[in-house]
Every structure is written in C-alpha cells, then in structure tokens.
Scaffold this active site. Structure first.
Site, PDB file in Angstrom:
ATOM      1  N   LYS A  13      -4.583  -4.050   1.988  1.00  0.00           N
ATOM      2  CA  LYS A  13      -5.338  -5.011   2.806  1.00  0.00           C
ATOM      3  C   LYS A  13      -5.927  -4.346   4.050  1.00  0.00           C
ATOM      4  O   LYS A  13      -7.114  -4.496   4.338  1.00  0.00           O
ATOM      5  CB  LYS A  13      -4.433  -6.194   3.222  1.00  0.00           C
ATOM      6  CG  LYS A  13      -3.893  -6.985   2.046  1.00  0.00           C
ATOM      7  CD  LYS A  13      -3.050  -8.159   2.491  1.00  0.00           C
ATOM      8  CE  LYS A  13      -1.814  -7.773   3.265  1.00  0.00           C
ATOM      9  NZ  LYS A  13      -0.826  -6.977   2.512  1.00  0.00           N
ATOM     10  N   ARG A  88       0.812 -16.166   6.139  1.00  0.00           N
ATOM     11  CA  ARG A  88       1.859 -15.609   5.280  1.00  0.00           C
ATOM     12  C   ARG A  88       2.832 -16.689   4.819  1.00  0.00           C
ATOM     13  O   ARG A  88       3.741 -16.390   4.052  1.00  0.00           O
ATOM     14  CB  ARG A  88       2.639 -14.546   6.049  1.00  0.00           C
ATOM     15  CG  ARG A  88       2.252 -13.102   5.694  1.00  0.00           C
ATOM     16  CD  ARG A  88       3.117 -12.214   6.546  1.00  0.00           C
ATOM     17  NE  ARG A  88       3.302 -10.885   6.062  1.00  0.00           N
ATOM     18  CZ  ARG A  88       2.630  -9.817   6.493  1.00  0.00           C
ATOM     19  NH1 ARG A  88       1.656  -9.952   7.368  1.00  0.00           N
ATOM     20  NH2 ARG A  88       2.921  -8.622   6.053  1.00  0.00           N
ATOM     21  N   ARG A 127       2.870   5.903   3.232  1.00  0.00           N
ATOM     22  CA  ARG A 127       1.864   5.480   4.228  1.00  0.00           C
ATOM     23  C   ARG A 127       2.111   6.164   5.562  1.00  0.00           C
ATOM     24  O   ARG A 127       3.236   6.310   6.008  1.00  0.00           O
ATOM     25  CB  ARG A 127       1.938   3.964   4.411  1.00  0.00           C
ATOM     26  CG  ARG A 127       1.134   3.465   5.606  1.00  0.00           C
ATOM     27  CD  ARG A 127       0.797   2.015   5.520  1.00  0.00           C
ATOM     28  NE  ARG A 127       1.942   1.141   5.482  1.00  0.00           N
ATOM     29  CZ  ARG A 127       1.857  -0.185   5.264  1.00  0.00           C
ATOM     30  NH1 ARG A 127       0.677  -0.746   5.078  1.00  0.00           N
ATOM     31  NH2 ARG A 127       2.937  -0.919   5.228  1.00  0.00           N
ATOM     32  N   ARG A 160       5.621   4.121   9.735  1.00  0.00           N
ATOM     33  CA  ARG A 160       6.103   2.854  10.278  1.00  0.00           C
ATOM     34  C   ARG A 160       7.591   2.694  10.020  1.00  0.00           C
ATOM     35  O   ARG A 160       8.070   3.070   8.959  1.00  0.00           O
ATOM     36  CB  ARG A 160       5.334   1.683   9.639  1.00  0.00           C
ATOM     37  CG  ARG A 160       4.039   1.377  10.335  1.00  0.00           C
ATOM     38  CD  ARG A 160       3.162   0.414   9.574  1.00  0.00           C
ATOM     39  NE  ARG A 160       3.811  -0.813   9.143  1.00  0.00           N
ATOM     40  CZ  ARG A 160       3.159  -1.845   8.601  1.00  0.00           C
ATOM     41  NH1 ARG A 160       1.839  -1.777   8.431  1.00  0.00           N
ATOM     42  NH2 ARG A 160       3.798  -2.923   8.217  1.00  0.00           N
ATOM     43  N   ARG A 171      10.783  -6.764   2.253  1.00  0.00           N
ATOM     44  CA  ARG A 171       9.454  -7.348   2.508  1.00  0.00           C
ATOM     45  C   ARG A 171       8.829  -7.884   1.215  1.00  0.00           C
ATOM     46  O   ARG A 171       8.131  -8.893   1.223  1.00  0.00           O
ATOM     47  CB  ARG A 171       8.544  -6.291   3.156  1.00  0.00           C
ATOM     48  CG  ARG A 171       9.002  -5.991   4.588  1.00  0.00           C
ATOM     49  CD  ARG A 171       8.403  -4.723   5.100  1.00  0.00           C
ATOM     50  NE  ARG A 171       6.978  -4.846   5.319  1.00  0.00           N
ATOM     51  CZ  ARG A 171       6.169  -3.814   5.465  1.00  0.00           C
ATOM     52  NH1 ARG A 171       6.633  -2.590   5.407  1.00  0.00           N
ATOM     53  NH2 ARG A 171       4.897  -4.006   5.688  1.00  0.00           N
TER      54      ARG A 171
HETATM   55  P1  ADP Z   1      -1.425  -3.327   3.434  1.00  0.00           P
HETATM   56  O1  ADP Z   1      -2.259  -3.502   4.694  1.00  0.00           O
HETATM   57  O2  ADP Z   1      -1.788  -4.296   2.354  1.00  0.00           O
HETATM   58  O3  ADP Z   1       0.055  -3.330   3.711  1.00  0.00           O
HETATM   59  P2  ADP Z   1      -2.478  -0.576   3.437  1.00  0.00           P
HETATM   60  O4  ADP Z   1      -3.942  -0.768   3.490  1.00  0.00           O
HETATM   61  O5  ADP Z   1      -1.816  -0.106   4.683  1.00  0.00           O
HETATM   62  O6  ADP Z   1      -1.734  -1.893   2.842  1.00  0.00           O
HETATM   63  O7  ADP Z   1      -2.175   0.418   2.235  1.00  0.00           O
HETATM   64  C1  ADP Z   1      -0.822   0.811   1.924  1.00  0.00           C
HETATM   65  C2  ADP Z   1      -0.797   2.305   1.569  1.00  0.00           C
HETATM   66  O8  ADP Z   1      -1.469   2.508   0.329  1.00  0.00           O
HETATM   67  C3  ADP Z   1      -1.508   3.192   2.593  1.00  0.00           C
HETATM   68  O9  ADP Z   1      -0.801   4.410   2.680  1.00  0.00           O
HETATM   69  C4  ADP Z   1      -2.904   3.394   1.985  1.00  0.00           C
HETATM   70  O10 ADP Z   1      -3.493   4.635   2.385  1.00  0.00           O
HETATM   71  C5  ADP Z   1      -2.597   3.385   0.487  1.00  0.00           C
HETATM   72  N1  ADP Z   1      -3.695   2.819  -0.327  1.00  0.00           N
HETATM   73  C6  ADP Z   1      -4.531   1.798  -0.005  1.00  0.00           C
HETATM   74  N2  ADP Z   1      -5.395   1.543  -1.016  1.00  0.00           N
HETATM   75  C7  ADP Z   1      -5.055   2.414  -2.018  1.00  0.00           C
HETATM   76  C8  ADP Z   1      -5.564   2.653  -3.334  1.00  0.00           C
HETATM   77  N3  ADP Z   1      -6.591   1.938  -3.836  1.00  0.00           N
HETATM   78  N4  ADP Z   1      -4.983   3.625  -4.065  1.00  0.00           N
HETATM   79  C9  ADP Z   1      -3.936   4.359  -3.570  1.00  0.00           C
HETATM   80  N5  ADP Z   1      -3.419   4.185  -2.347  1.00  0.00           N
HETATM   81  C10 ADP Z   1      -3.967   3.226  -1.576  1.00  0.00           C
HETATM   82  P1  AMP Z   2       1.779  -5.990   8.238  1.00  0.00           P
HETATM   83  O1  AMP Z   2       1.226  -5.036   9.243  1.00  0.00           O
HETATM   84  O2  AMP Z   2       0.808  -7.047   7.818  1.00  0.00           O
HETATM   85  O3  AMP Z   2       2.429  -5.285   7.063  1.00  0.00           O
HETATM   86  O4  AMP Z   2       2.959  -6.783   8.973  1.00  0.00           O
HETATM   87  C1  AMP Z   2       4.101  -6.115   9.464  1.00  0.00           C
HETATM   88  C2  AMP Z   2       5.179  -7.124   9.882  1.00  0.00           C
HETATM   89  O5  AMP Z   2       4.673  -7.949  10.962  1.00  0.00           O
HETATM   90  C3  AMP Z   2       5.625  -8.124   8.818  1.00  0.00           C
HETATM   91  O6  AMP Z   2       6.612  -7.596   7.938  1.00  0.00           O
HETATM   92  C4  AMP Z   2       6.165  -9.263   9.694  1.00  0.00           C
HETATM   93  O7  AMP Z   2       7.433  -8.937  10.236  1.00  0.00           O
HETATM   94  C5  AMP Z   2       5.162  -9.276  10.859  1.00  0.00           C
HETATM   95  N1  AMP Z   2       4.024 -10.172  10.555  1.00  0.00           N
HETATM   96  C6  AMP Z   2       2.709  -9.817  10.391  1.00  0.00           C
HETATM   97  N2  AMP Z   2       1.955 -10.887  10.123  1.00  0.00           N
HETATM   98  C7  AMP Z   2       2.791 -11.961  10.117  1.00  0.00           C
HETATM   99  C8  AMP Z   2       2.620 -13.348   9.867  1.00  0.00           C
HETATM  100  N3  AMP Z   2       1.413 -13.859   9.564  1.00  0.00           N
HETATM  101  N4  AMP Z   2       3.707 -14.150   9.957  1.00  0.00           N
HETATM  102  C9  AMP Z   2       4.918 -13.657  10.257  1.00  0.00           C
HETATM  103  N5  AMP Z   2       5.166 -12.354  10.471  1.00  0.00           N
HETATM  104  C10 AMP Z   2       4.110 -11.502  10.400  1.00  0.00           C
END
Ligand code: ADP
Ligand code: AMP
Length: 217
Positions: A13, A88, A127, A160, A171
């Site tokens: 995302k 969420r 990541r 992270r 999660r």
């Molecule tokens: P989210 O915001 O949904 O938690 P991220 O955008 O941070 O996910 O992506 C999670 C991990 O996967 C990151 O390390 C990112 O670089 C990697 N990633 C994202 N899209 C792809 C893809 N299409 N193929 C492989 N790895 C990906």
């Molecule tokens: P993210 O960066 O989207 O992966 O979010 C990281 C963490 O932030 C999550 O695991 C939750 O602990 C908190 N968080 C982010 N967005 C929300 C939401 N909409 N509601 C509750 N907790 C959230």
C-alpha cells in the site's frame, strides 16, 4: 479523486500510494506514518500509539478517527486524497462515511491490493524504511541504490520495530479479524475494486492506473 487503499500489512500500500499520489497529485495520508512521526517527536500521541504499534495491535478507534478527521480538513484535501492504512475497522469506516457525508463528499473507490499470505512474511521482514521521509524499500525486491541510504533524501534506512516475525504474525491476525470485514463493507457500497498485488511494483502500478482510469471516467 478520493481513494482508500485496502490490503493486508505488507501488500504494498505505501509503495503504491507514493506512486499514485505523484501521478494524480493528491495527498498521501498514512495513519502509520502519522503515528511514527509522533513517536519520533515523542508527542503524547506518539507515546500512546507506540505501545499498541510495537505489539502489532491497533491504536484505539477514538484516537485514530480524530487524527484523520483533522487531517482531512486541511486545504490540500479539497480536491482529493489517498488514505493508506485507514480505515482499519468497521467503526473507522462508518466514522469516515459520516464525516464525508456531513461535508457533502464521498469515496470514489476502495482499492484492494490483494496479496496471498505466503508472500507477506518475506516482504515485511525484508522491508527497510527511510527514517527521514518514510519511503519503503526491500532488501531483495526493491533495494536502494546505495545500501542503507534512501534514494530520494539520503536518509538512513532502518527496519521497523513491528516488522519482526512475531509481530507480523500478530498484525496479520489483527487484519483478519478487524480489517478484512471492510472488503464486504465496500462491496456492499459498490465501490470496491481490486488488483492482484504480486509481480513487479511497476506492473502492479500499471494495473492500479487502469482501475483508477476507469473510476475517473
Ligand atoms: P504496506 O504499506 O501495505 O504495509 P509496503 O508498501 O511497505 O506495504 O510494502 C511492504 C514491503 O514489500 C516493502 O519492503 C516493499 O518494498 C515490498 N514490496 C512492495 N510491493 C512489492 C511488490 N510488488 N513485489 C515485491 N515486493 C514489494
Ligand atoms: P502501517 O504503517 O499502516 O503498517 O501501520 C503501522 C501500525 O500503526 C499498525 O500496526 C497500528 O498499530 C497503527 N495504525 C496505523 N493505522 C491505524 C488505524 N487506521 N487504526 C489503528 N491503528 C493504526
């Protein structure tokens, strides 16, 4: 355009949100990024959010909803926005609908990035994020040009705290129980669209652009 990005943690995302936000010139609003900024600034909000985030739990709805409403009232959201990681829970989705309704606005599409569970653990444990601008990399799938440094701002890349195997599992469980019901919620409103989130980042983005192009017409 007013867009919600849905999908499990690690679906891509944040990665796609950055590309969409640039292409469609709409602000990228990530509740996770807002919380992380507050944690690094040690604000009361950050101190409260940290205990939940470090354990893979959701920050309480009352706190999260208030933050998003405040953010959506800012000027740059007038012509659209991209929500990443919010809503969420069904309660958050209902609060968003009611807020938008009061302001005579509505969501154009809730876009689900669909990635099977077996991809998630490797994506999240590999990541790396920029400690300065939040950009997301992956040690194998999307490495930075210089190891440990952000391509965009030269900031240091870090792992992270909630990307460890145990927290990722928690999660995913939280996602199944609390967030997945939103897929049906937006299906019922007839605004759900979905793309397969496996394959290269640029290919996924192409598919998203096709979907958003159709929504924009
Ligand atoms: P989210 O915001 O949904 O938690 P991220 O955008 O941070 O996910 O992506 C999670 C991990 O996967 C990151 O390390 C990112 O670089 C990697 N990633 C994202 N899209 C792809 C893809 N299409 N193929 C492989 N790895 C990906
Ligand atoms: P993210 O960066 O989207 O992966 O979010 C990281 C963490 O932030 C999550 O695991 C939750 O602990 C908190 N968080 C982010 N967005 C929300 C939401 N909409 N509601 C509750 N907790 C959230």
């Amino acid at each position: 355009m007013k867009i919600i990005l849905l999908g499990p943690p690690g679906a891509g995302k944040g990665t796609q949100a950055k590309l969409i936000s640039e292409k469609f010139s709409i602000p990228h609003i990530s509740t996770g990024d807002i919380f992380r900024k507050n944690i690094s600034e040690k604000t009361p909000l950050g101190i409260e959010a940290k205990t939940y985030m470090d354990n893979g739990k959701l920050v309480p709805d009352e706190v999260t909803i208030g933050i998003v409403k405040d953010r959506l009232m800012e000027d740059d959201c007038k012509n659209g926005f991209l929500l990443d990681g919010f809503p969420r829970t069904v309660k958050q989705a209902e609060a968003l609908d009611s807020f938008l309704n009061d302001n005579e606005q509505k969501i154009d599409t809730a876009l689900l990035i669909d990635v099977p569970k077996e991809f998630i653990l490797e994506r999240m444990t590999g990541r790396r994020v920029c400690s300065k601008c939040g950009a997301s990399y992956h040690i194998k799938f999307n490495p930075s040009k210089i190891e440990g440094k952000c391509d965009a701002c030269d900031g240091a890349l870090i792992q992270r705290k909630d990307d460890t195997e145990a927290t990722v599992k928690e999660r995913l469980d939280v996602y199944d129980r609390q967030t997945q019901p939103l897929i049906q919620y937006y299906k019922d409103q007839d605004i759900l669209s979905a793309v397969e989130g496996t394959g290269e980042i640029t290919k996924v983005f192409d598919k998203i652009c096709n979907v958003l192009g159709a929504v924009g017409k």
